[in-house]
Each structure stands twice: as structure tokens, then as C-alpha cells.
Design a protein around this motif. Structure first.
Motif, PDB file in Angstrom:
ATOM      1  N   ARG A 205       0.362  -3.967  -4.106  1.00  0.00           N
ATOM      2  CA  ARG A 205      -0.467  -5.022  -3.764  1.00  0.00           C
ATOM      3  C   ARG A 205      -0.135  -5.525  -2.301  1.00  0.00           C
ATOM      4  NH1 ARG A 205      -3.334  -6.972  -8.168  1.00  0.00           N
ATOM      5  NH2 ARG A 205      -2.607  -6.128 -10.113  1.00  0.00           N
ATOM      6  N   PHE A 206      -1.124  -6.121  -1.736  1.00  0.00           N
ATOM      7  CA  PHE A 206      -0.913  -6.411  -0.433  1.00  0.00           C
ATOM      8  C   PHE A 206      -1.931  -7.477   0.073  1.00  0.00           C
ATOM      9  CE2 PHE A 206      -3.249  -2.548  -0.334  1.00  0.00           C
ATOM     10  CZ  PHE A 206      -4.578  -2.930   0.463  1.00  0.00           C
ATOM     11  N   MET A 207      -1.558  -8.280   1.214  1.00  0.00           N
ATOM     12  CA  MET A 207      -2.630  -9.486   1.573  1.00  0.00           C
ATOM     13  C   MET A 207      -3.274  -8.639   2.671  1.00  0.00           C
ATOM     14  SD  MET A 207      -2.416 -11.868  -0.569  1.00  0.00           S
ATOM     15  CE  MET A 207      -3.345 -13.116   0.552  1.00  0.00           C
ATOM     16  N   ARG A 208      -4.691  -8.724   2.873  1.00  0.00           N
ATOM     17  CA  ARG A 208      -5.527  -8.481   4.094  1.00  0.00           C
ATOM     18  C   ARG A 208      -6.532  -9.584   4.319  1.00  0.00           C
ATOM     19  NH1 ARG A 208      -7.564  -2.469   4.903  1.00  0.00           N
ATOM     20  NH2 ARG A 208      -5.548  -2.080   6.012  1.00  0.00           N
ATOM     21  N   ASP A 209      -6.569 -10.047   5.419  1.00  0.00           N
ATOM     22  CA  ASP A 209      -7.624 -11.105   5.501  1.00  0.00           C
ATOM     23  C   ASP A 209      -7.624 -12.335   4.697  1.00  0.00           C
ATOM     24  OD1 ASP A 209      -8.293  -9.629   8.042  1.00  0.00           O
ATOM     25  OD2 ASP A 209      -9.601  -8.477   6.694  1.00  0.00           O
ATOM     26  N   ASP A 219      -0.115   8.412   0.250  1.00  0.00           N
ATOM     27  CA  ASP A 219       0.290   9.408   1.105  1.00  0.00           C
ATOM     28  C   ASP A 219       1.217   8.313   2.214  1.00  0.00           C
ATOM     29  OD1 ASP A 219       1.093  11.652   2.401  1.00  0.00           O
ATOM     30  OD2 ASP A 219      -0.936  12.431   2.882  1.00  0.00           O
ATOM     31  N   ILE A 220       2.048   9.134   3.128  1.00  0.00           N
ATOM     32  CA  ILE A 220       2.475   8.610   4.082  1.00  0.00           C
ATOM     33  C   ILE A 220       1.731   9.468   5.521  1.00  0.00           C
ATOM     34  CG2 ILE A 220       4.607   8.072   5.680  1.00  0.00           C
ATOM     35  CD1 ILE A 220       4.598   6.623   3.029  1.00  0.00           C
ATOM     36  N   ALA A 221       1.364   8.313   6.191  1.00  0.00           N
ATOM     37  CA  ALA A 221       0.630   9.086   7.381  1.00  0.00           C
ATOM     38  C   ALA A 221       1.621   9.404   8.380  1.00  0.00           C
ATOM     39  CB  ALA A 221      -0.022   7.798   8.287  1.00  0.00           C
ATOM     40  N   ASP A 222       1.406  10.316   9.353  1.00  0.00           N
ATOM     41  CA  ASP A 222       2.233  10.875  10.424  1.00  0.00           C
ATOM     42  C   ASP A 222       3.070   9.498  11.221  1.00  0.00           C
ATOM     43  OD1 ASP A 222       1.530  13.173   9.521  1.00  0.00           O
ATOM     44  OD2 ASP A 222       0.248  13.969  11.269  1.00  0.00           O
ATOM     45  N   ASP A 223       2.337   8.786  11.273  1.00  0.00           N
ATOM     46  CA  ASP A 223       3.219   7.571  11.987  1.00  0.00           C
ATOM     47  C   ASP A 223       4.007   6.459  11.052  1.00  0.00           C
ATOM     48  OD1 ASP A 223       1.340   6.118  10.570  1.00  0.00           O
ATOM     49  OD2 ASP A 223       0.283   5.234  12.538  1.00  0.00           O
ATOM     50  N   GLY A 224       4.095   6.904   9.953  1.00  0.00           N
ATOM     51  CA  GLY A 224       4.849   6.182   8.961  1.00  0.00           C
ATOM     52  C   GLY A 224       4.072   5.173   8.357  1.00  0.00           C
ATOM     53  N   GLY A 225       2.801   4.889   8.497  1.00  0.00           N
ATOM     54  CA  GLY A 225       1.971   4.102   7.844  1.00  0.00           C
ATOM     55  C   GLY A 225       1.765   4.891   6.424  1.00  0.00           C
ATOM     56  N   LEU A 226       1.558   3.626   5.500  1.00  0.00           N
ATOM     57  CA  LEU A 226       1.282   3.899   4.176  1.00  0.00           C
ATOM     58  C   LEU A 226      -0.271   3.928   3.794  1.00  0.00           C
ATOM     59  CD1 LEU A 226       2.575   3.909   1.275  1.00  0.00           C
ATOM     60  CD2 LEU A 226       1.830   1.476   0.938  1.00  0.00           C
ATOM     61  N   VAL A 227      -0.288   5.295   3.391  1.00  0.00           N
ATOM     62  CA  VAL A 227      -1.995   5.411   3.058  1.00  0.00           C
ATOM     63  C   VAL A 227      -2.401   4.923   1.677  1.00  0.00           C
ATOM     64  CG1 VAL A 227      -3.736   7.297   2.872  1.00  0.00           C
ATOM     65  CG2 VAL A 227      -1.961   7.464   4.591  1.00  0.00           C
ATOM     66  N   VAL A 228      -3.288   4.095   1.459  1.00  0.00           N
ATOM     67  CA  VAL A 228      -3.610   3.879   0.020  1.00  0.00           C
ATOM     68  C   VAL A 228      -5.270   4.119  -0.153  1.00  0.00           C
ATOM     69  CG1 VAL A 228      -1.909   1.781   0.293  1.00  0.00           C
ATOM     70  CG2 VAL A 228      -4.388   1.267   1.029  1.00  0.00           C
ATOM     71  N   GLU A 229      -5.495   4.056  -1.637  1.00  0.00           N
ATOM     72  CA  GLU A 229      -6.933   3.990  -1.896  1.00  0.00           C
ATOM     73  C   GLU A 229      -7.490   3.028  -2.874  1.00  0.00           C
ATOM     74  OE1 GLU A 229      -9.762   7.315  -4.308  1.00  0.00           O
ATOM     75  OE2 GLU A 229      -7.646   7.969  -4.025  1.00  0.00           O
ATOM     76  N   GLU A 230      -8.448   2.195  -2.355  1.00  0.00           N
ATOM     77  CA  GLU A 230      -8.892   1.248  -3.295  1.00  0.00           C
ATOM     78  C   GLU A 230     -10.471   1.365  -3.342  1.00  0.00           C
ATOM     79  OE1 GLU A 230      -9.029  -3.599  -3.044  1.00  0.00           O
ATOM     80  OE2 GLU A 230      -8.584  -2.399  -1.099  1.00  0.00           O
ATOM     81  N   ASN A 231     -10.747   1.463  -4.585  1.00  0.00           N
ATOM     82  CA  ASN A 231     -12.153   1.895  -4.977  1.00  0.00           C
ATOM     83  C   ASN A 231     -12.836   2.972  -4.299  1.00  0.00           C
ATOM     84  OD1 ASN A 231     -12.079  -0.375  -6.808  1.00  0.00           O
ATOM     85  ND2 ASN A 231     -12.469  -1.887  -5.054  1.00  0.00           N
ATOM     86  N   GLY A 232     -12.163   4.063  -4.038  1.00  0.00           N
ATOM     87  CA  GLY A 232     -12.587   5.066  -3.527  1.00  0.00           C
ATOM     88  C   GLY A 232     -12.370   5.204  -1.917  1.00  0.00           C
ATOM     89  N   VAL A 233     -12.032   4.143  -1.490  1.00  0.00           N
ATOM     90  CA  VAL A 233     -11.813   4.109   0.026  1.00  0.00           C
ATOM     91  C   VAL A 233     -10.508   4.228   0.554  1.00  0.00           C
ATOM     92  CG1 VAL A 233     -12.067   2.499   2.042  1.00  0.00           C
ATOM     93  CG2 VAL A 233     -13.824   2.389   0.208  1.00  0.00           C
ATOM     94  N   ILE A 234     -10.263   4.999   1.772  1.00  0.00           N
ATOM     95  CA  ILE A 234      -8.748   5.078   2.046  1.00  0.00           C
ATOM     96  C   ILE A 234      -8.570   4.244   3.212  1.00  0.00           C
ATOM     97  CG2 ILE A 234      -7.353   7.037   3.071  1.00  0.00           C
ATOM     98  CD1 ILE A 234      -7.932   7.547   0.085  1.00  0.00           C
ATOM     99  N   ASN A 235      -7.504   3.591   3.287  1.00  0.00           N
ATOM    100  CA  ASN A 235      -6.989   3.012   4.418  1.00  0.00           C
ATOM    101  C   ASN A 235      -5.604   3.170   4.637  1.00  0.00           C
ATOM    102  OD1 ASN A 235      -9.126   0.988   5.329  1.00  0.00           O
ATOM    103  ND2 ASN A 235      -9.058   0.310   3.034  1.00  0.00           N
ATOM    104  N   THR A 236      -5.031   2.767   6.009  1.00  0.00           N
ATOM    105  CA  THR A 236      -3.459   3.035   6.239  1.00  0.00           C
ATOM    106  C   THR A 236      -2.964   1.572   6.279  1.00  0.00           C
ATOM    107  OG1 THR A 236      -3.892   5.082   7.031  1.00  0.00           O
ATOM    108  CG2 THR A 236      -2.047   4.265   7.605  1.00  0.00           C
ATOM    109  N   LEU A 237      -2.170   1.363   5.842  1.00  0.00           N
ATOM    110  CA  LEU A 237      -1.266   0.111   6.228  1.00  0.00           C
ATOM    111  C   LEU A 237      -0.190   0.473   7.251  1.00  0.00           C
ATOM    112  CD1 LEU A 237      -0.809  -1.354   2.492  1.00  0.00           C
ATOM    113  CD2 LEU A 237      -2.744  -1.513   4.142  1.00  0.00           C
ATOM    114  N   ASN A 238      -0.137  -0.326   8.243  1.00  0.00           N
ATOM    115  CA  ASN A 238       0.998  -0.148   9.168  1.00  0.00           C
ATOM    116  C   ASN A 238       1.869  -1.184   9.454  1.00  0.00           C
ATOM    117  OD1 ASN A 238       0.188   2.624  10.653  1.00  0.00           O
ATOM    118  ND2 ASN A 238      -1.866   1.572  10.842  1.00  0.00           N
ATOM    119  N   SER A 239       1.629  -2.326   8.847  1.00  0.00           N
ATOM    120  CA  SER A 239       2.513  -3.502   8.803  1.00  0.00           C
ATOM    121  C   SER A 239       2.241  -4.351   7.619  1.00  0.00           C
ATOM    122  CB  SER A 239       2.298  -4.362  10.053  1.00  0.00           C
ATOM    123  OG  SER A 239       0.914  -4.960  10.062  1.00  0.00           O
ATOM    124  N   GLY A 240       3.022  -5.346   7.178  1.00  0.00           N
ATOM    125  CA  GLY A 240       2.902  -6.174   6.248  1.00  0.00           C
ATOM    126  C   GLY A 240       3.815  -5.917   5.041  1.00  0.00           C
TER     127      GLY A 240
END
Length: 246
Positions: A205-209, A219-240
């Protein structure tokens, strides 16, 4: 009681200028104060902090003689803060694993957990001069060794690594991180970080906007970001901050 410099020098194999303290406000603060004069790789370590610091302005509980609080300062020419934070997490987990039978894991991005309890935290910062030119990058690592009493706000979530020689742990973490820092671009750092990460496959769980989101960490992205999937959409968290059910 301050760390024993003789024992530390026997156990630490990497080259670094070493500064040890019985008590200090914060090893990160000390690294900042000395950034203009100290050059090369430097280690600042203490067994007590009066003003320990965590990410996002949080404090880090640092009682006397039950923990290890250390900061490594590196030249700023390899200042990938997120990858360096990942490398520090790997260094701590590998050091603890080599010295004990415990199996630490990393909660993205900078917390070390054992048996569902946070036992260590990491704070990486870029230090600049008055002209905003990078001087050094520092990595603070606070580790609970035998701490068994915590403030009420963290009493349910904090834990400790166990009775381990602080000099041995300090040396192992420092050697491991100095070695990883020598080539942060090597993707093996991220592969190790991913293998140790406890978030993968769990709902986070995380806050966005201003809205709370729940997504699966995949997954973990090459830059260390956290790759997440929400309702079939992939995003990468880089802070928070994230929360995860352990």
C-alpha cells in the motif's frame, strides 16, 4: 562504550579512514560536518546517537550500547543514491547472514527485517558544497543489536539482530558496501537486492496524489525502483513509503 579500534582494524579489510565515537548526535551529521575536509572513503561509527535520523525526517531510536550506528562516506562521482541504498541493504543482509544464523530481508526501499520486525534502517544522502556541487555521498546504517525496549510508537514493529560483536558487524558491513560501491553499475547489485526483498509477490500500500493505492509488488527495476501491478497496470515506485502485510 565505544567500538574497539584495534579489533575493528583486524577485522576490516577495506581501506577507509575510520572515526569512532562513544556517543554522537548522528553519524550522518558527523559525515556532513567533515565532508569538506575528509576525502576518500571514510567510516564514522558509534554505539550511541542522541539525534539519530531516518528517511523523511523521521528519527532513528539509537540507545546506548545496544546497537551499531555507522555512516560510510564515498566520493560523489558515483552518486546513484537509489542503487547505493540497495547496495547498503545487500551489505547489511549479507554481513548479518555471514555472522549469525539469522536470515534478514529487505523491505523496499531501505529497511531490514528479521522475522517480521524492523532491525535496521538506511539513509543515503548527497552532500554538496556552498555552490551546490556534489562533495560526497553518505550512507547511514542504524542496526538494533540487543535493543529490547523501544518507544511506544515502534514497539510493535521493531526488533533486534541479536548479541553479535559490533566490531565484526561493522567491519563486515563496511567491507561489503565498499566492495559493492566499486561497481554500482553492475546489475548483480539489483539481482541480490531483489532476491533479498520481502515485498515481491505481496500486496503493498502506498500514497499517490493524495490517494491510497493497493498493488502487487512484482519486480525490482534496474534503478532500484519497486515495480507494482494495480488492476493490470504496471508502475514503478521510485520514492515514498509503502506498507506491506508480513
Amino acid at each position: 562504550m565505544a567500538l574497539d579500534s584495534d579489533i575493528l582494524s583486524q577485522k576490516m579489510h577495506s581501506k577507509a579512514a575510520v572515526h569512532l565515537y562513544d556517543s554522537i548526535d548522528s553519524t550522518n551529521n558527523e559525515a556532513k560536518r567533515r565532508a569538506q575536509t575528509d576525502r576518500g572513503v571514510c567510516l564514522y561509527a558509534a554505539t550511541h546517537q542522541t539525534a539519530g535520523r531516518g528517511r523523511r525526517g523521521h528519527g532513528f531510536y539509537s540507545p546506548k550500547d545496544t546497537g551499531l550506528y555507522m555512516t560510510l562516506a564515498f566520493p560523489a562521482d558515483n552518486a546513484d543514491i537509489q542503487r547505493l541504498t540497495c547496495a547498503a541493504g545487500v551489505a547489511v543482509c549479507e554481513a548479518v547472514g555471514s555472522l549469525t544464523d539469522r536470515k534478514p530481508q529487505i523491505k523496499w526501499v531501505n529497511d531490514i527485517y528479521i522475522d517480521g520486525k524492523k532491525v535496521a534502517g538506511i539513509l543515503a544522502e548527497l552532500i554538496t558544497d556552498d555552490s551546490n556541487r556534489p562533495i560526497s555521498v553518505i550512507v547511514g546504517i542504524g542496526m538494533n543489536l540487543t535493543t529490547d525496549i523501544f518507544p511506544d510508537d515502534i514497539a510493535k514493529t521493531a526488533g533486534c539482530i541479536g548479541d553479535i560483536e559490533p566490531e565484526a558487524l561493522c567491519a563486515a558491513v563496511a567491507d561489503g558496501l565498499i566492495d559493492l560501491f566499486s561497481d554500482l553499475s553492475d546489475n548483480s547489485v539489483i539481482e541480490k537486492y531483489k532476491a533479498l526483498n520481502l515485498c515481491i509477490g505481496r500486496t503493498v500500500r502506498f500514497m499517490r496524489d493524495g490517494t491510497e493505492h493497493a498493488a502487487q509488488a512484482v519486480d525490482i527495476a534496474d534503478d532500484g525502483g519497486l515495480v507494482v501491478e494495480e488492476n493490470g497496470v504496471i508502475n514503478t515506485l521510485n520514492s515514498g513509503e509503502i506498507s506491506v502485510t508480513l
